[in-house]
Design an enzyme around this catalytic site. Structure first.
Site, short mmCIF file in Angstrom:
data_model
loop_
_atom_site.label_atom_id
_atom_site.label_comp_id
_atom_site.label_asym_id
_atom_site.label_seq_id
_atom_site.Cartn_x
_atom_site.Cartn_y
_atom_site.Cartn_z
N CYS A 82 -5.66 -2.45 3.84
CA CYS A 82 -4.41 -3.17 3.53
C CYS A 82 -3.35 -2.18 3.01
O CYS A 82 -2.87 -1.35 3.75
CB CYS A 82 -4.68 -4.30 2.57
SG CYS A 82 -3.35 -5.50 2.48
N HIS A 175 -9.69 -7.11 4.13
CA HIS A 175 -10.36 -6.72 2.87
C HIS A 175 -11.87 -6.87 2.94
O HIS A 175 -12.41 -7.87 2.47
CB HIS A 175 -9.81 -7.56 1.71
CG HIS A 175 -8.38 -7.27 1.41
ND1 HIS A 175 -7.99 -6.14 0.75
CD2 HIS A 175 -7.25 -7.94 1.71
CE1 HIS A 175 -6.68 -6.12 0.64
NE2 HIS A 175 -6.20 -7.20 1.23
N GLU A 177 -13.93 -5.62 1.11
CA GLU A 177 -14.49 -5.60 -0.25
C GLU A 177 -14.52 -7.01 -0.86
O GLU A 177 -15.09 -7.20 -1.93
CB GLU A 177 -13.70 -4.64 -1.14
CG GLU A 177 -12.34 -5.12 -1.65
CD GLU A 177 -11.22 -5.07 -0.60
OE1 GLU A 177 -11.52 -4.80 0.58
OE2 GLU A 177 -10.06 -5.33 -0.97
#
Lengths: 198, 296
Positions: A82, A175, A177
């Site tokens: 991002c 994302h 994560e």
């Protein structure tokens, strides 16, 4: 067999703790990077999501920009998600005039191209060469609008690449994560391993 | 290519933006010009409102959602996320803010409450909400209503960090105790906190709130911001502290740097030099109206 890969996570601002948690879970050794001396103890670097304008200012005030640029040109593997992808891109569209990027991968990205927060979304993606869908979260995400010939697409969404690789650089619009699926981070650790043993 | 499922407004997507704001500073602004100063200083987001809390405190009267035109002016001025405040329980103000496309709604005790018993049912919205809390029970009740982010309330508009410290210590201290409790004690914790048992059990397992915890209400200096971060806050909101000081731009930048380097006293010392006077501030025994008591 080398020691556990030391993965620096740029910790100026953003989702750095979520990245560090995934790295730890899959057997890497995460290190928070806030100052130039922290880079000495890293084999690779993750640039997390967050606000790219904030991060580029803090890269300057923390005197990190030039040392990171040197590490990257020396071939240190890097993964940007991002805002982190924006920092790595060769060209940023709709960025601020004073926003600098590392020009580490030949892509043009447009900031916030998928809309504001009310347009942020989650969806399933197909990873190239993997039948299992990958669940992905997009937050005010940047879109890759052009890429160079040496860039490989690893996943796309709605006609645009969202996960790409070129040499020792990986970049994602989304994302990885924020979900429990750690395949993308494993992919990066494998990349770190091949670069280390080359 | 095939069209995949596409879900907006899920809890994961809402909490995701909160995650992206970590380690940052969210600044109150009342004009597009101030919003630009905040973005230039490195703010991760701005809170668009008509009056900063110090002025709301001085002026009295009913404080409401801001004029949509003013919010749109600020949205047009910056590329970072824009937040705006709705009154506690005023779900129509929240609907309006969502329609305007703000990135986060603060259901805020700084505005005059619209409902004395009910907070907004935040689960009905696509846009994420941040809510204030003075203790862990209040935080968990807001999370159960759908808040994607919690901020310790502190006492807005005072420039006095003491209440923020009290609230942070209370929330984080109780989290720490719950991680030491055995499973039978968790029922008692849920009762004492007046909070849903499954959320208490989850904290016992993970050791942290379900959403990020930021600090608000009284931050006026770089050292205040670093204090909140060292106590365990994951970002800071600065309201009156910047634009009620002598020289807002350098102070804003210094607070951003102190928030990133919150454990490095040398950097905090360096950025704290020559910032001019901070906002004057008021001590708690001079406070006529405690905003932190609003909300339940």
């Amino acid at each position: 067999m080398s020691a556990r890969a030391r993965i620096g996570v740029l910790a100026l601002q953003g989702a750095f703790s979520a990245h560090a948690a995934v790295v730890r879970r899959i057997g890497g050794d995460p290190r928070e990077v806030r100052l130039p001396r922290h880079l000495d103890e890293c084999d690779a670097l993750i640039m997390p999501g967050g606000e790219s304008t904030t991060m580029s200012k803090l890269l300057e005030s923390s005197k990190l920009f030039d040392p990171i640029a040197e590490c990257l040109s020396a071939g240190m593997p890097v993964f940007g998600t991002c805002a982190g992808m924006i920092l790595l891109a060769s060209n940023v569209l709709d960025g601020r005039d004073d926003q600098r990027s590392f020009v580490a991968i030949d892509i043009d990205v447009r900031r916030n191209a998928y809309g504001r927060q009310v347009d942020s979304f989650e969806t399933d993606l197909t990873l190239s060469g993997d039948a299992e869908p990958l669940h992905a979260v997009f937050i005010r995400a940047p879109r890759i609008e052009r890429m160079g010939a040496d860039v490989t697409v690893l996943a796309e969404y709605d006609g645009a690449p969202v996960l790409v690789r070129s040499k020792s650089v990986m970049a994602a619009s989304f994302h990885p994560e924020l979900t429990d699926d750690d395949r993308v981070h494993r992919m990066f650790l494998e990349l770190v391993d091949t670069v280390e043993h080359r | 290519m095939a069209q995949h499922d596409h879900t907006t407004g899920s809890m994961r997507v809402q909490r995701g933006l909160a995650e992206m704001l970590k380690g940052g500073v969210i600044m109150d602004v009342v004009t597009p010009g101030q919003a630009k100063i905040a973005e230039d200083a490195g703010a991760v987001a701005v809170m668009a409102l008509e009056r900063v809390p110090a002025d709301i405190r001085r002026d009295g009267g009913v404080a409401r959602m801001s004029d949509p035109e003013m919010i749109e002016g600020i949205k047009a001025a910056v590329s970072i996320p824009v937040m705006a405040k709705a009154r506690i329980g005023h779900f129509v103000e929240a609907q309006v803010l969502e329609a305007l496309g703000v990135d986060f709604i603060d259901e805020s005790e700084v505005l005059t409450p619209a409902d004395e018993a009910h907070h907004i049912d935040k689960l009905k919205f696509t846009v994420p909400f941040v809510c204030g809390a003075t203790n862990l029970g209040e935080a968990l009740r807001r999370i159960s209503e759908g808040a994607a982010l919690i901020r310790s309330k502190g006492e807005a508009g005072t420039g006095n960090i003491v209440e923020a410290v009290r609230h942070l210590r209370s929330i984080i201290g109780d989290i720490r105790k719950i991680t030491q409790a055995d499973s039978a004690e968790l029922f008692e914790w849920a009762k004492r906190l007046n909070a849903p048992l499954p959320l208490v059990q989850e904290i016992a397992k993970t050791g942290w709130l379900q959403v990020p915890l930021f600090c608000a209400g009284g931050i006026a200096t770089p050292a205040d911001a670093a204090l909140a971060m060292q106590l365990g806050a994951e970002s800071v909101f600065v309201g009156s502290g910047i634009f009620k000081s002598d020289d807002p731009a350098p102070r804003a930048k210094a607070i951003v740097e102190a928030t990133t380097h919150f454990r490095d006293a040398h950097i905090i010392a360096k950025v704290s030099r020559k910032l001019g006077a901070p906002m004057t501030g008021i001590s708690m025994d001079e406070v006529n109206q405690r905003y932190a008591d609003r909300g339940w």
